[in-house]
Design a protein around this motif. Structure first.
Motif, PDB file in Angstrom:
ATOM      1  N   TYR A 262      39.885  -3.889   5.157  1.00 46.74           N
ATOM      2  CA  TYR A 262      40.855  -4.496   6.050  1.00 46.74           C
ATOM      3  C   TYR A 262      40.526  -5.954   6.349  1.00 46.74           C
ATOM      4  O   TYR A 262      41.261  -6.635   7.056  1.00 46.74           O
TER       5      TYR A 262
ATOM      6  N   ARG B 251      44.213  -2.713  12.844  1.00 47.41           N
ATOM      7  CA  ARG B 251      44.121  -1.713  11.775  1.00 47.41           C
ATOM      8  C   ARG B 251      43.744  -0.355  12.345  1.00 47.41           C
ATOM      9  O   ARG B 251      44.284   0.680  11.927  1.00 47.41           O
ATOM     10  N   THR B 252      42.832  -0.342  13.303  1.00 51.80           N
ATOM     11  CA  THR B 252      42.344   0.925  13.855  1.00 51.80           C
ATOM     12  C   THR B 252      43.127   1.397  15.067  1.00 51.80           C
ATOM     13  O   THR B 252      43.106   2.586  15.400  1.00 51.80           O
ATOM     14  N   GLY B 253      43.794   0.486  15.775  1.00 56.40           N
ATOM     15  CA  GLY B 253      44.482   0.858  17.001  1.00 56.40           C
ATOM     16  C   GLY B 253      43.540   0.997  18.180  1.00 56.40           C
ATOM     17  O   GLY B 253      43.932   1.505  19.235  1.00 56.40           O
TER      18      GLY B 253
ATOM     19  N   HIS C  64      52.703   3.622  23.331  1.00 55.69           N
ATOM     20  CA  HIS C  64      51.648   4.432  23.923  1.00 55.69           C
ATOM     21  C   HIS C  64      51.688   4.301  25.440  1.00 55.69           C
ATOM     22  O   HIS C  64      52.138   3.290  25.984  1.00 55.69           O
TER      23      HIS C  64
ATOM     24  N   LYS D 210      52.928  -0.362   8.969  1.00 54.93           N
ATOM     25  CA  LYS D 210      52.558   0.791   9.782  1.00 54.93           C
ATOM     26  C   LYS D 210      51.262   1.449   9.311  1.00 54.93           C
ATOM     27  O   LYS D 210      50.792   2.405   9.932  1.00 54.93           O
ATOM     28  N   GLN D 211      50.668   0.919   8.259  1.00 58.08           N
ATOM     29  CA  GLN D 211      49.325   1.353   7.903  1.00 58.08           C
ATOM     30  C   GLN D 211      48.329   0.855   8.951  1.00 58.08           C
ATOM     31  O   GLN D 211      47.224   1.379   9.056  1.00 58.08           O
TER      32      GLN D 211
ATOM     33  N   ARG E 232      47.379   0.987  12.560  1.00 59.21           N
ATOM     34  CA  ARG E 232      47.662   1.924  13.644  1.00 59.21           C
ATOM     35  C   ARG E 232      48.092   1.207  14.920  1.00 59.21           C
ATOM     36  O   ARG E 232      48.842   1.765  15.719  1.00 59.21           O
ATOM     37  N   GLY E 233      47.614  -0.022  15.103  1.00 61.60           N
ATOM     38  CA  GLY E 233      48.013  -0.788  16.277  1.00 61.60           C
ATOM     39  C   GLY E 233      49.419  -1.332  16.182  1.00 61.60           C
ATOM     40  O   GLY E 233      49.924  -1.930  17.138  1.00 61.60           O
TER      41      GLY E 233
ATOM     42  N   ALA F 142      51.889   0.763  14.133  1.00 60.32           N
ATOM     43  CA  ALA F 142      52.654   2.019  14.080  1.00 60.32           C
ATOM     44  C   ALA F 142      52.878   2.568  15.479  1.00 60.32           C
ATOM     45  O   ALA F 142      53.912   3.181  15.769  1.00 60.32           O
ATOM     46  N   THR F 143      51.889   2.373  16.356  1.00 59.74           N
ATOM     47  CA  THR F 143      52.007   2.725  17.765  1.00 59.74           C
ATOM     48  C   THR F 143      51.739   1.465  18.578  1.00 59.74           C
ATOM     49  O   THR F 143      50.759   0.766  18.328  1.00 59.74           O
TER      50      THR F 143
ATOM     51  N   TYR G  61      50.381  -0.439  21.558  1.00 56.52           N
ATOM     52  CA  TYR G  61      49.455  -0.318  22.678  1.00 56.52           C
ATOM     53  C   TYR G  61      49.529  -1.532  23.595  1.00 56.52           C
ATOM     54  O   TYR G  61      49.008  -1.494  24.712  1.00 56.52           O
TER      55      TYR G  61
END
Length: 253
Positions: free
Chosen positions: A6, A44-46, A101, A222-223, A225-226, A228-229, A231
């Motif tokens: 990433y 990347r990790t959210g 979220h 959306k790969q 995570r931060g 796709a959702t 926060y």
């Protein structure tokens, strides 16, 4: 230490580095590439900003620089610079929703406005409206609440289309206002006709098959995570993160 997937490649960094603010005087700041990799790691990790690994420098530095450069318009200028020569002959328009979220749903006391959030069938969501080129690369982006209809943001996105181009969109964009806005720029709107439309327009099913490129673009961002959702409480921060990731998509093309 081996580069993580990433993190920015040497090629991506060679494109991005000259476009970042240059600060020749004063205290030397933490290495830009290191901080950018930390910002990428976060989205990347959210994870929360506080969880950014120490190898990227202080987590507060990553957050503060991301926000400071967002306010200074750095991420906007970066995306504009790398996408300046896009292929404008064929463009696609569509939208996608991101779930908000619970940590991003709460606002500051006394804050007004929808903050780019709204109620839709998926609950509390944000909606990203995008225009991409013939290679699936983002050209123009807008963020709204999830309940906002696609057609409401289409005219603003059409302004980014060069004259003489072809626009692909699904039936949700079949309105006289959108077709008129496209025609005003000499853009052909290849949009399927609604079943109840009285005035029928020419439509090419073969050309319409290319519209899947905008769906691929949404899948790519959306790969992270931060993304796709959502926060982030601040819609400006969330949209800035999307633009930063979009700039990287251009650099990797």
């Amino acid at each position: 230490m081996a580069r993580r997937r990433y993190e920015l490649t040497d090629r991506e960094w060679a494109i991005i580095e000259p476009l970042l603010p240059n600060k020749p005087r004063g205290v030397a700041r933490v290495d830009d590439r290191r901080v950018l990799n930390g910002i990428m790691w976060r989205f990347r990790t959210g994870a929360t900003w506080a969880e950014v690994p120490e190898r990227y420098g202080p987590s507060t530095t990553c957050y503060n620089r991301f926000v400071r450069w967002r306010k200074a318009g750095v991420w906007d200028r970066l995306l504009a610079a790398v996408s300046a020569g896009y292929d404008g002959d064929l463009v696609m328009i569509d939208s996608t929703c991101m779930r908000v979220h619970q940590n991003g749903a709460t606002g500051k006391k006394g804050e007004v406005g929808d903050r780019g959030m709204g109620r839709s069938r998926g609950g509390l969501t944000s909606k990203l409206h995008a225009l991409v080129d013939a290679h699936g690369r983002p050209v123009s982006l807008r963020l709204t609440g999830g309940q906002v209809h696609d057609a409401c943001e289409a005219e603003a996105l059409i302004k980014a289309i060069p004259e003489g181009a072809t626009l692909l969109g699904d039936k949700g964009y079949d309105s006289n206002a959108i077709r008129d806005a496209a025609a005003a720029r000499n853009v052909w709107a290849n949009i399927p006709n609604r079943s109840n439309r009285k005035q029928r327009f020419a439509f090419s099913p073969w050309l319409y098959k290319q519209r899947n490129l905008v769906e691929r673009f949404f899948n790519r961002i959306k790969q992270f995570r931060g993304i796709a959702t959502r926060y982030d409480k601040d819609p400006a921060n969330f949209l800035a993160a999307i633009k930063l990731i979009c700039a990287r998509i251009w650099c990797a093309a």
